[in-house]
Design a protein around this motif. Sequence first.
Motif, PDB file in Angstrom:
ATOM      1  N   ARG A   1      -5.918  -4.141   5.252  1.00 25.55           N
ATOM      2  CA  ARG A   1      -6.101  -2.968   5.620  1.00 25.55           C
ATOM      3  C   ARG A   1      -4.803  -2.036   5.543  1.00 25.55           C
ATOM      4  O   ARG A   1      -5.167  -0.893   5.077  1.00 25.55           O
ATOM      5  CB  ARG A   1      -6.811  -2.915   7.098  1.00 25.55           C
ATOM      6  CG  ARG A   1      -7.137  -1.400   7.424  1.00 25.55           C
ATOM      7  CD  ARG A   1      -7.878  -1.364   8.796  1.00 25.55           C
ATOM      8  NE  ARG A   1      -6.922  -1.392   9.846  1.00 25.55           N
ATOM      9  CZ  ARG A   1      -6.955  -1.923  11.093  1.00 25.55           C
ATOM     10  NH1 ARG A   1      -8.060  -2.359  11.368  1.00 25.55           N
ATOM     11  NH2 ARG A   1      -5.918  -2.232  11.820  1.00 25.55           N
ATOM     12  N   HIS A   2      -3.775  -2.589   6.069  1.00 25.48           N
ATOM     13  CA  HIS A   2      -2.700  -1.818   5.648  1.00 25.48           C
ATOM     14  C   HIS A   2      -2.263  -1.377   4.329  1.00 25.48           C
ATOM     15  O   HIS A   2      -1.868  -0.455   3.941  1.00 25.48           O
ATOM     16  CB  HIS A   2      -1.224  -2.660   6.262  1.00 25.48           C
ATOM     17  CG  HIS A   2      -1.161  -2.742   7.859  1.00 25.48           C
ATOM     18  ND1 HIS A   2      -0.589  -4.106   8.385  1.00 25.48           N
ATOM     19  CD2 HIS A   2      -1.651  -1.833   8.829  1.00 25.48           C
ATOM     20  CE1 HIS A   2      -1.018  -3.659   9.822  1.00 25.48           C
ATOM     21  NE2 HIS A   2      -1.432  -2.338   9.990  1.00 25.48           N
ATOM     22  N   SER A   3      -2.549  -2.280   3.597  1.00 22.78           N
ATOM     23  CA  SER A   3      -2.556  -2.148   2.172  1.00 22.78           C
ATOM     24  C   SER A   3      -3.314  -0.795   1.378  1.00 22.78           C
ATOM     25  O   SER A   3      -3.233  -0.160   0.632  1.00 22.78           O
ATOM     26  CB  SER A   3      -2.539  -3.399   0.985  1.00 22.78           C
ATOM     27  OG  SER A   3      -2.553  -3.236  -0.132  1.00 22.78           O
ATOM     28  N   ARG A   4      -4.492  -1.152   2.079  1.00 24.16           N
ATOM     29  CA  ARG A   4      -5.549  -0.167   1.587  1.00 24.16           C
ATOM     30  C   ARG A   4      -5.294   1.179   2.244  1.00 24.16           C
ATOM     31  O   ARG A   4      -5.292   2.412   1.460  1.00 24.16           O
ATOM     32  CB  ARG A   4      -6.910  -0.551   2.272  1.00 24.16           C
ATOM     33  CG  ARG A   4      -8.330   0.289   1.683  1.00 24.16           C
ATOM     34  CD  ARG A   4      -8.400  -0.069   0.345  1.00 24.16           C
ATOM     35  NE  ARG A   4      -9.585   0.576   0.022  1.00 24.16           N
ATOM     36  CZ  ARG A   4     -10.076   1.328  -0.825  1.00 24.16           C
ATOM     37  NH1 ARG A   4      -8.813   1.852  -1.638  1.00 24.16           N
ATOM     38  NH2 ARG A   4     -11.334   1.953  -1.076  1.00 24.16           N
ATOM     39  N   VAL A   5      -4.591   1.466   3.416  1.00 26.25           N
ATOM     40  CA  VAL A   5      -4.333   2.631   3.765  1.00 26.25           C
ATOM     41  C   VAL A   5      -3.181   3.100   2.965  1.00 26.25           C
ATOM     42  O   VAL A   5      -3.255   4.506   2.545  1.00 26.25           O
ATOM     43  CB  VAL A   5      -3.779   2.434   5.206  1.00 26.25           C
ATOM     44  CG1 VAL A   5      -3.066   3.839   5.708  1.00 26.25           C
ATOM     45  CG2 VAL A   5      -4.877   2.335   6.424  1.00 26.25           C
ATOM     46  N   VAL A   6      -2.225   2.446   2.669  1.00 30.37           N
ATOM     47  CA  VAL A   6      -1.378   2.913   1.488  1.00 30.37           C
ATOM     48  C   VAL A   6      -1.918   3.530   0.407  1.00 30.37           C
ATOM     49  O   VAL A   6      -1.429   4.725   0.019  1.00 30.37           O
ATOM     50  CB  VAL A   6      -0.016   1.982   1.465  1.00 30.37           C
ATOM     51  CG1 VAL A   6       0.760   2.539   0.220  1.00 30.37           C
ATOM     52  CG2 VAL A   6       0.514   1.672   2.658  1.00 30.37           C
ATOM     53  N   GLU A   7      -2.782   2.454  -0.021  1.00 29.12           N
ATOM     54  CA  GLU A   7      -3.393   3.156  -1.340  1.00 29.12           C
ATOM     55  C   GLU A   7      -4.081   4.267  -1.216  1.00 29.12           C
ATOM     56  O   GLU A   7      -3.958   5.356  -2.413  1.00 29.12           O
ATOM     57  CB  GLU A   7      -4.333   1.788  -1.908  1.00 29.12           C
ATOM     58  CG  GLU A   7      -5.041   1.917  -3.190  1.00 29.12           C
ATOM     59  CD  GLU A   7      -5.633   0.841  -3.554  1.00 29.12           C
ATOM     60  OE1 GLU A   7      -5.193   0.166  -4.452  1.00 29.12           O
ATOM     61  OE2 GLU A   7      -6.660   0.442  -2.972  1.00 29.12           O
ATOM     62  N   LEU A   8      -4.864   4.560  -0.203  1.00 29.90           N
ATOM     63  CA  LEU A   8      -5.928   5.797   0.001  1.00 29.90           C
ATOM     64  C   LEU A   8      -4.995   6.889   0.216  1.00 29.90           C
ATOM     65  O   LEU A   8      -5.309   7.903  -0.352  1.00 29.90           O
ATOM     66  CB  LEU A   8      -6.751   5.701   0.997  1.00 29.90           C
ATOM     67  CG  LEU A   8      -7.836   4.553   1.009  1.00 29.90           C
ATOM     68  CD1 LEU A   8      -8.584   4.196   2.212  1.00 29.90           C
ATOM     69  CD2 LEU A   8      -8.863   4.958  -0.303  1.00 29.90           C
ATOM     70  N   ARG A   9      -4.013   6.731   0.953  1.00 33.42           N
ATOM     71  CA  ARG A   9      -2.953   7.855   1.245  1.00 33.42           C
ATOM     72  C   ARG A   9      -2.105   8.405  -0.058  1.00 33.42           C
ATOM     73  O   ARG A   9      -2.058   9.525  -0.204  1.00 33.42           O
ATOM     74  CB  ARG A   9      -2.144   7.539   2.575  1.00 33.42           C
ATOM     75  CG  ARG A   9      -2.739   7.414   3.878  1.00 33.42           C
ATOM     76  CD  ARG A   9      -3.192   8.560   4.692  1.00 33.42           C
ATOM     77  NE  ARG A   9      -2.706   9.800   4.422  1.00 33.42           N
ATOM     78  CZ  ARG A   9      -1.667  10.086   5.238  1.00 33.42           C
ATOM     79  NH1 ARG A   9      -1.220   9.442   6.226  1.00 33.42           N
ATOM     80  NH2 ARG A   9      -1.258  11.353   4.926  1.00 33.42           N
ATOM     81  N   PHE A  10      -1.633   7.323  -0.716  1.00 38.19           N
ATOM     82  CA  PHE A  10      -0.550   7.578  -1.639  1.00 38.19           C
ATOM     83  C   PHE A  10      -1.273   7.832  -2.832  1.00 38.19           C
ATOM     84  O   PHE A  10      -0.998   8.938  -3.563  1.00 38.19           O
ATOM     85  CB  PHE A  10       0.613   6.316  -1.690  1.00 38.19           C
ATOM     86  CG  PHE A  10       1.348   6.276  -2.929  1.00 38.19           C
ATOM     87  CD1 PHE A  10       2.594   7.299  -2.692  1.00 38.19           C
ATOM     88  CD2 PHE A  10       1.389   5.823  -4.122  1.00 38.19           C
ATOM     89  CE1 PHE A  10       3.354   7.690  -3.738  1.00 38.19           C
ATOM     90  CE2 PHE A  10       2.255   5.840  -5.000  1.00 38.19           C
ATOM     91  CZ  PHE A  10       3.325   6.901  -4.951  1.00 38.19           C
ATOM     92  N   PHE A  11      -2.241   7.034  -3.351  1.00 40.92           N
ATOM     93  CA  PHE A  11      -2.829   7.235  -4.586  1.00 40.92           C
ATOM     94  C   PHE A  11      -3.893   8.079  -4.560  1.00 40.92           C
ATOM     95  O   PHE A  11      -4.247   8.584  -5.534  1.00 40.92           O
ATOM     96  CB  PHE A  11      -3.318   5.750  -5.364  1.00 40.92           C
ATOM     97  CG  PHE A  11      -2.044   5.016  -5.699  1.00 40.92           C
ATOM     98  CD1 PHE A  11      -1.453   5.185  -6.879  1.00 40.92           C
ATOM     99  CD2 PHE A  11      -1.407   3.908  -4.810  1.00 40.92           C
ATOM    100  CE1 PHE A  11      -0.375   4.438  -7.506  1.00 40.92           C
ATOM    101  CE2 PHE A  11      -0.408   3.236  -5.349  1.00 40.92           C
ATOM    102  CZ  PHE A  11       0.068   3.423  -6.506  1.00 40.92           C
ATOM    103  N   GLY A  12      -4.615   7.912  -3.496  1.00 40.42           N
ATOM    104  CA  GLY A  12      -5.729   8.824  -3.391  1.00 40.42           C
ATOM    105  C   GLY A  12      -5.683  10.160  -2.720  1.00 40.42           C
ATOM    106  O   GLY A  12      -6.457  11.137  -2.788  1.00 40.42           O
ATOM    107  N   GLY A  13      -4.489  10.544  -1.979  1.00 38.57           N
ATOM    108  CA  GLY A  13      -3.983  11.833  -1.566  1.00 38.57           C
ATOM    109  C   GLY A  13      -4.928  12.206  -0.261  1.00 38.57           C
ATOM    110  O   GLY A  13      -5.216  13.042   0.054  1.00 38.57           O
TER     111      GLY A  13
END
Length: 189
Positions: free
Chosen positions: A142-154
């Motif tokens: 979930r932590h990895s997914r949060v970074v992915e959504l915030r950083f790559f998904g904006g």
Amino acid sequence: MTTRPPREITRLLVAWGNGDEAALADLTPLVYQELHRLAHRYMSDEGTGHTLQTTALVNEAYVRLIDWKNVHWQNRAHFFGVSAQLMRRILVDFARSRGYQKRGAGARPIALDEIAFVVGDKSTDMVALDEALTALAELDPRHSRVVELRFFGGLSIEETAEVLQVSPATVRRDWSLARAWLHSELATT
């Protein structure tokens, strides 16, 4: 993220997922502009010698998205979350194809701050970030997914919470812990 109401985008995504090609035609200009904005942000962090252009990144992500059949989009946040994953894959694949070696070889360290970055430098090593996110996913998906959504998904805190079906407070906590972990991991490279 767009000037159109999120419900309209969600409605069009659901219709497209159910096979309505007309919905895809209506949806395209709405999401394409947002994808271009996100891609521009990623590309602005790349070095001056980077040969992948923003429009090429958007087009590649868009082509991959429209090739998916019978996807059941939950909402616009879900769509942009998937788009984030695709852009991450495209950028990492491009970096690897350009001969970047693990943890550097001429690449500069990735940067992430509260908006999207963890360390101060605004240059990007997509391979190192990808490897760090993969390692983080093994420890806490979930932590990895949060970074992915915030950083790559904006995505915002609230949109990320919606995609992950957790509270905004949980996303804030996960974001803070993930940033600290990534900062430590990327600083050792």
